[in-house]
Design a protein around this motif. Structure first.
Motif, PDB file in Angstrom:
ATOM      1  N   ALA A   1     -52.447 -19.186 -47.672  1.00  0.00           N
ATOM      2  CA  ALA A   1     -53.030 -19.907 -46.535  1.00  0.00           C
ATOM      3  C   ALA A   1     -51.980 -20.248 -45.483  1.00  0.00           C
ATOM      4  CB  ALA A   1     -53.721 -21.173 -47.026  1.00  0.00           C
ATOM      5  N   ALA A   2     -50.809 -20.702 -45.904  1.00  0.00           N
ATOM      6  CA  ALA A   2     -49.784 -21.129 -44.952  1.00  0.00           C
ATOM      7  C   ALA A   2     -49.330 -19.975 -44.070  1.00  0.00           C
ATOM      8  CB  ALA A   2     -48.598 -21.728 -45.693  1.00  0.00           C
ATOM      9  N   ALA A   3     -49.079 -18.821 -44.676  1.00  0.00           N
ATOM     10  CA  ALA A   3     -48.637 -17.656 -43.910  1.00  0.00           C
ATOM     11  C   ALA A   3     -49.719 -17.196 -42.944  1.00  0.00           C
ATOM     12  CB  ALA A   3     -48.254 -16.522 -44.862  1.00  0.00           C
ATOM     13  N   LEU A   4     -50.970 -17.256 -43.371  1.00  0.00           N
ATOM     14  CA  LEU A   4     -52.074 -16.865 -42.487  1.00  0.00           C
ATOM     15  C   LEU A   4     -52.174 -17.803 -41.292  1.00  0.00           C
ATOM     16  CD1 LEU A   4     -55.054 -15.833 -44.804  1.00  0.00           C
ATOM     17  CD2 LEU A   4     -53.619 -14.357 -43.392  1.00  0.00           C
ATOM     18  N   ARG A   5     -52.052 -19.103 -41.543  1.00  0.00           N
ATOM     19  CA  ARG A   5     -52.138 -20.075 -40.444  1.00  0.00           C
ATOM     20  C   ARG A   5     -51.011 -19.856 -39.428  1.00  0.00           C
ATOM     21  NH1 ARG A   5     -52.883 -23.910 -44.801  1.00  0.00           N
ATOM     22  NH2 ARG A   5     -55.096 -24.302 -45.125  1.00  0.00           N
ATOM     23  N   THR A   6     -49.829 -19.583 -39.930  1.00  0.00           N
ATOM     24  CA  THR A   6     -48.688 -19.361 -39.045  1.00  0.00           C
ATOM     25  C   THR A   6     -48.907 -18.132 -38.172  1.00  0.00           C
ATOM     26  OG1 THR A   6     -47.149 -20.390 -40.609  1.00  0.00           O
ATOM     27  CG2 THR A   6     -46.209 -18.907 -38.968  1.00  0.00           C
ATOM     28  N   LEU A   7     -49.348 -17.037 -38.784  1.00  0.00           N
ATOM     29  CA  LEU A   7     -49.585 -15.809 -38.032  1.00  0.00           C
ATOM     30  C   LEU A   7     -50.725 -15.988 -37.033  1.00  0.00           C
ATOM     31  CD1 LEU A   7     -49.044 -12.813 -37.501  1.00  0.00           C
ATOM     32  CD2 LEU A   7     -50.593 -12.276 -39.401  1.00  0.00           C
ATOM     33  N   ALA A   8     -51.811 -16.621 -37.458  1.00  0.00           N
ATOM     34  CA  ALA A   8     -52.951 -16.831 -36.565  1.00  0.00           C
ATOM     35  C   ALA A   8     -52.547 -17.666 -35.354  1.00  0.00           C
ATOM     36  CB  ALA A   8     -54.092 -17.503 -37.322  1.00  0.00           C
ATOM     37  N   ALA A   9     -51.768 -18.723 -35.582  1.00  0.00           N
ATOM     38  CA  ALA A   9     -51.320 -19.573 -34.472  1.00  0.00           C
ATOM     39  C   ALA A   9     -50.439 -18.789 -33.512  1.00  0.00           C
ATOM     40  CB  ALA A   9     -50.574 -20.785 -35.016  1.00  0.00           C
ATOM     41  N   GLU A  10     -49.562 -17.959 -34.049  1.00  0.00           N
ATOM     42  CA  GLU A  10     -48.687 -17.129 -33.216  1.00  0.00           C
ATOM     43  C   GLU A  10     -49.503 -16.200 -32.317  1.00  0.00           C
ATOM     44  OE1 GLU A  10     -46.332 -13.011 -33.985  1.00  0.00           O
ATOM     45  OE2 GLU A  10     -45.974 -14.574 -35.472  1.00  0.00           O
ATOM     46  N   LEU A  11     -50.510 -15.551 -32.893  1.00  0.00           N
ATOM     47  CA  LEU A  11     -51.293 -14.582 -32.128  1.00  0.00           C
ATOM     48  C   LEU A  11     -52.191 -15.265 -31.092  1.00  0.00           C
ATOM     49  CD1 LEU A  11     -52.235 -12.155 -35.030  1.00  0.00           C
ATOM     50  CD2 LEU A  11     -50.403 -11.927 -33.350  1.00  0.00           C
ATOM     51  N   ARG A  12     -52.715 -16.434 -31.448  1.00  0.00           N
ATOM     52  CA  ARG A  12     -53.517 -17.179 -30.464  1.00  0.00           C
ATOM     53  C   ARG A  12     -52.657 -17.601 -29.277  1.00  0.00           C
ATOM     54  NH1 ARG A  12     -55.114 -20.504 -35.139  1.00  0.00           N
ATOM     55  NH2 ARG A  12     -56.921 -19.529 -36.145  1.00  0.00           N
TER      56      ARG A  12
END
Length: 253
Positions: free
Chosen positions: A35-46
């Motif tokens: 979950a943590a890695a997904l949140r980080t990547l999603a925030a970066e792309l947004r």
């Protein structure tokens, strides 16, 4: 905007696919266990690309999690235009020395989950079209333990599905990279440089992803990044399996 669902999206080729597609304006559904890695990547792309990046935490070795992802693919109100089956992991090369429960999880992720998600995607895409990319490997063309067998199944099924559902505007492409600089080998416990593979045989993730997306756009059933690996795959069709299997023991693809 088109929407792409990517499994194994938190690192390696999955994250590279996500970044490339976001840069092209695609919205994303990012699937992985962490979950943590997904949140980080999603925030970066947004923040950097201004796209919508939905996250879906799932362990595809568990049937209930794979079903949840399939249900997301089937949602008519939020259609998926591109499915990228990228989730996967490797095991030590000697089948008899591996824990059988690990081998079963390996099979579930590489074959069962991929098949379940393809089934959901094809049903949802019929009548409107779409693309499916299955990340396989050149290992699928050689004889080497269950990893090769799983990737061989993925290649064969992709070829058939691309021909069968092309009439519905659906393309299915098996991407078959060789050794690629990602975290795949590190997760198997191998330190960099310990894979027994010459430096010229390594590929970079951006090259693999770029060729994969181009070949999928052309409707090709098979994408083999780089000329050198195209030659290797051609040789596997004429060399005895005992030779290719012996070469394969040198490293992990």
């Amino acid at each position: 905007m088109p929407t792409a669902l990517i499994t194994g999206a938190s690192a390696g080729l999955g994250a590279e696919f996500a970044r490339r597609l976001a840069a092209e304006g695609a919205d994303l559904v990012l699937v992985a266990r962490g979950a943590a890695a997904l949140r980080t990547l999603a925030a970066e792309l947004r923040d950097e690309q201004g796209v919508d990046a939905e996250i879906l935490v799932a362990d595809l070795s568990r049937e209930t999690d794979a079903v949840r992802v399939a249900e997301r693919i089937a949602e008519a109100g939020k259609p998926i235009d591109l499915l990228i089956n990228n989730a996967g992991f490797g095991l030590p090369l000697h089948f008899a020395d591996n824990d059988i429960d690990d081998e079963v999880r390996h099979l579930r992720v590489h074959v069962e989950a991929s098949m379940r998600l393809m089934h959901a995607a094809i049903r949802a895409m019929r009548g409107r079209g779409g693309r499916i990319i299955n990340v396989a490997s050149v290992a699928g063309f050689i004889s080497r333990s269950t990893y090769s067998a799983c990737k061989g199944w993925l290649i064969g099924f992709s070829r058939w599905a691309n021909a069968e559902y092309g009439r519905d505007g659906i393309t299915v492409t098996a991407v078959c990279p060789g050794f690629t600089h990602t975290t795949f080998h590190e997760r198997m416990g191998l330190a960099p440089g310990r894979e027994g593979v010459p430096a010229p045989m390594w590929l970079d993730a951006p090259l693999v992803v770029g060729e994969a997306l181009r070949d999928a756009a052309k409707g090709r059933a098979l994408s083999i990044p780089s000329v050198r690996y195209k030659i290797i795959v051609a040789l596997t069709r004429v060399l005895p399996s005992r030779i290719t299997a012996g070469v394969a023991r040198r490293g992990r693809v």
